[in-house]
Scaffold this motif. Sequence first.
Motif, PDB file in Angstrom:
ATOM      1  N   LEU A 150      42.688   2.989   2.599  1.00 25.30           N
ATOM      2  CA  LEU A 150      41.777   2.120   3.342  1.00 25.30           C
ATOM      3  C   LEU A 150      40.328   2.364   2.935  1.00 25.30           C
ATOM      4  CD1 LEU A 150      41.246   0.143   5.750  1.00 25.30           C
ATOM      5  CD2 LEU A 150      41.077   2.180   7.199  1.00 25.30           C
ATOM      6  N   LYS A 151      39.627   1.296   2.609  1.00 27.55           N
ATOM      7  CA  LYS A 151      38.212   1.384   2.267  1.00 27.55           C
ATOM      8  C   LYS A 151      37.367   0.456   3.133  1.00 27.55           C
ATOM      9  CE  LYS A 151      35.012   1.339  -1.651  1.00 27.55           C
ATOM     10  NZ  LYS A 151      34.613   2.762  -1.518  1.00 27.55           N
ATOM     11  N   GLY A 152      38.001  -0.568   3.719  1.00 27.88           N
ATOM     12  CA  GLY A 152      37.254  -1.504   4.539  1.00 27.88           C
ATOM     13  C   GLY A 152      38.162  -2.620   5.038  1.00 27.88           C
ATOM     14  N   THR A 153      37.562  -3.605   5.667  1.00 30.06           N
ATOM     15  CA  THR A 153      38.270  -4.820   6.061  1.00 30.06           C
ATOM     16  C   THR A 153      37.383  -6.011   5.731  1.00 30.06           C
ATOM     17  OG1 THR A 153      37.376  -4.725   8.324  1.00 30.06           O
ATOM     18  CG2 THR A 153      39.562  -3.741   7.952  1.00 30.06           C
ATOM     19  N   VAL A 154      38.011  -7.125   5.430  1.00 25.78           N
ATOM     20  CA  VAL A 154      37.275  -8.368   5.231  1.00 25.78           C
ATOM     21  C   VAL A 154      38.027  -9.455   5.980  1.00 25.78           C
ATOM     22  CG1 VAL A 154      38.447  -8.943   3.049  1.00 25.78           C
ATOM     23  CG2 VAL A 154      36.180  -9.889   3.549  1.00 25.78           C
ATOM     24  N   THR A 155      37.301 -10.209   6.777  1.00 23.35           N
ATOM     25  CA  THR A 155      37.908 -11.228   7.613  1.00 23.35           C
ATOM     26  C   THR A 155      37.335 -12.606   7.295  1.00 23.35           C
ATOM     27  OG1 THR A 155      36.257 -11.071   9.374  1.00 23.35           O
ATOM     28  CG2 THR A 155      38.122  -9.521   9.468  1.00 23.35           C
ATOM     29  N   ALA A 156      37.969 -13.613   7.871  1.00 26.16           N
ATOM     30  CA  ALA A 156      37.460 -14.977   7.713  1.00 26.16           C
ATOM     31  C   ALA A 156      36.021 -15.061   8.208  1.00 26.16           C
ATOM     32  CB  ALA A 156      38.351 -15.956   8.476  1.00 26.16           C
ATOM     33  N   MET A 157      35.705 -14.315   9.267  1.00 26.68           N
ATOM     34  CA  MET A 157      34.355 -14.352   9.805  1.00 26.68           C
ATOM     35  C   MET A 157      33.343 -13.691   8.875  1.00 26.68           C
ATOM     36  SD  MET A 157      34.166 -16.140  12.547  1.00 26.68           S
ATOM     37  CE  MET A 157      32.729 -15.610  13.481  1.00 26.68           C
ATOM     38  N   ASP A 158      33.778 -12.716   8.074  1.00 28.41           N
ATOM     39  CA  ASP A 158      32.881 -12.139   7.074  1.00 28.41           C
ATOM     40  C   ASP A 158      32.532 -13.184   6.022  1.00 28.41           C
ATOM     41  OD1 ASP A 158      32.798  -9.501   8.152  1.00 28.41           O
ATOM     42  OD2 ASP A 158      34.754  -9.081   7.286  1.00 28.41           O
ATOM     43  N   LEU A 188      39.143 -20.333   9.712  1.00 25.99           N
ATOM     44  CA  LEU A 188      40.200 -20.434   8.710  1.00 25.99           C
ATOM     45  C   LEU A 188      40.226 -21.821   8.063  1.00 25.99           C
ATOM     46  CD1 LEU A 188      42.178 -18.460   7.527  1.00 25.99           C
ATOM     47  CD2 LEU A 188      43.903 -19.238   9.149  1.00 25.99           C
ATOM     48  N   ASP A 189      39.795 -22.862   8.791  1.00 24.77           N
ATOM     49  CA  ASP A 189      39.686 -24.194   8.188  1.00 24.77           C
ATOM     50  C   ASP A 189      38.675 -24.174   7.042  1.00 24.77           C
ATOM     51  OD1 ASP A 189      41.495 -25.438   9.946  1.00 24.77           O
ATOM     52  OD2 ASP A 189      39.919 -25.889  11.411  1.00 24.77           O
ATOM     53  N   ILE A 190      37.552 -23.477   7.279  1.00 24.92           N
ATOM     54  CA  ILE A 190      36.511 -23.405   6.249  1.00 24.92           C
ATOM     55  C   ILE A 190      36.968 -22.523   5.093  1.00 24.92           C
ATOM     56  CG2 ILE A 190      34.125 -22.717   5.789  1.00 24.92           C
ATOM     57  CD1 ILE A 190      33.448 -23.489   8.676  1.00 24.92           C
ATOM     58  N   VAL A 191      37.638 -21.412   5.430  1.00 30.97           N
ATOM     59  CA  VAL A 191      38.219 -20.563   4.388  1.00 30.97           C
ATOM     60  C   VAL A 191      39.186 -21.384   3.527  1.00 30.97           C
ATOM     61  CG1 VAL A 191      39.876 -18.689   3.983  1.00 30.97           C
ATOM     62  CG2 VAL A 191      37.953 -18.344   5.546  1.00 30.97           C
ATOM     63  N   LYS A 216      46.356 -18.639   1.317  1.00 33.09           N
ATOM     64  CA  LYS A 216      47.780 -18.674   0.962  1.00 33.09           C
ATOM     65  C   LYS A 216      48.651 -17.989   2.007  1.00 33.09           C
ATOM     66  CE  LYS A 216      46.929 -18.900  -4.018  1.00 33.09           C
ATOM     67  NZ  LYS A 216      46.958 -18.145  -5.300  1.00 33.09           N
ATOM     68  N   ARG A 217      48.152 -16.886   2.572  1.00 34.96           N
ATOM     69  CA  ARG A 217      48.950 -16.124   3.530  1.00 34.96           C
ATOM     70  C   ARG A 217      48.668 -16.531   4.971  1.00 34.96           C
ATOM     71  NH1 ARG A 217      51.075 -11.436   1.170  1.00 34.96           N
ATOM     72  NH2 ARG A 217      52.146 -11.198   3.180  1.00 34.96           N
ATOM     73  N   ARG A 218      47.686 -17.398   5.178  1.00 38.66           N
ATOM     74  CA  ARG A 218      47.308 -17.875   6.518  1.00 38.66           C
ATOM     75  C   ARG A 218      47.026 -16.703   7.453  1.00 38.66           C
ATOM     76  NH1 ARG A 218      45.086 -22.377   6.602  1.00 38.66           N
ATOM     77  NH2 ARG A 218      45.526 -22.583   8.836  1.00 38.66           N
ATOM     78  N   VAL A 219      46.206 -15.778   6.963  1.00 38.35           N
ATOM     79  CA  VAL A 219      45.820 -14.627   7.773  1.00 38.35           C
ATOM     80  C   VAL A 219      44.310 -14.639   7.978  1.00 38.35           C
ATOM     81  CG1 VAL A 219      47.762 -13.172   7.118  1.00 38.35           C
ATOM     82  CG2 VAL A 219      45.686 -13.147   5.710  1.00 38.35           C
TER      83      VAL A 219
END
Length: 330
Positions: free
Chosen positions: A95-103, A245-248, A80-83
């Motif tokens: 802050l506790k962590g990060t999660v990315t498209a690659m994760d 992001l296409d797969i996300v 939705k946010r295209r991030v």
Amino acid sequence: MMPMSKRPRATIRISPRANIVSGPSVRKAEVYRYLRVDAEPNWSQRVKEKEGEIMTIASRPPVTITFTSPIISAVELMYKRRVRGLVVVDARGALKGTVTAMDFIGYLGGSSYNIVRERHGGDIYRALNSETVESIMNPTPVYVLSNARITDALRVMVLNGIGFLPIIDKQGLPQGVVTEHDLVRHLVNKEISIKVTDVMTSNLVVTYSDDSIKRAAQLMSLYGFRRLPVVSREEGTIVGVVSALDIVSYFGSHTAFSVITGRNIEEALSTKVTEVMSKDIYTIKDSEDVSAAAELMNKLNTNSLIVIDEAGEAKGIITERDVLLALSLR
């Protein structure tokens, strides 16, 4: 004139001199050759001229999610946010962590896939709705404080090889994020007399048009590239580009759920990459200055370009990380 080349619904032949790899790829722009004897990056004059507070170029406010949220919520939010990434917070908002498209890609085709298989028996609904973000996030994220300088953020990103950096205040509360894209946009303003061919990745990691998105996810996870050229196996031409992001988006938009008949995630992952890829292919000539590649990436809002030779054939790829190293280091 900017050497822009957007080729909608076109194909690009791969040069016979290009190296399509099946083993780990190596980038020419090695970080370590830019380090001084004290391990401090050898900043270019461009960086020294454009020094400033990191918050002036940060993306803010950051897009956050709690660590107890289901994975599907993170995927929906990125869509939705295209991030490309989210800052993961605890109940206090710290802050506790990060999660990315690659994760998420790693969850579908990398080292985290065993969770899907062993804990959820391949059930797509359980794997995405019952498993929490904590299972796939980076629990020890690198960060900078909100009073950091741009060179502080650059140093952290260059030395750690990361492209998504949270910015927090002294209480640990997220204030923003800075990405490779933010830094490239800030640093580019004139030619730097370095050619694209000198910093591009000459090893082309590709996926084929008859491959599944699971295969693409496996390649992304293995090689660390967020975008892969999609090649026609019969013609040997690039017919599109598929991104993490296409797969996300395929899952975040719930399209994946509309095409399956059961609960097996393998059915969703068997979708061909051509169903989710972009047919727009962005290119740049190998003889162009790296600053031109940076300008083009900024204009097109992409993080990589296919590098073509004088004959218009693909010979490599240049990413934002390649550009960032060339712009900021010497």
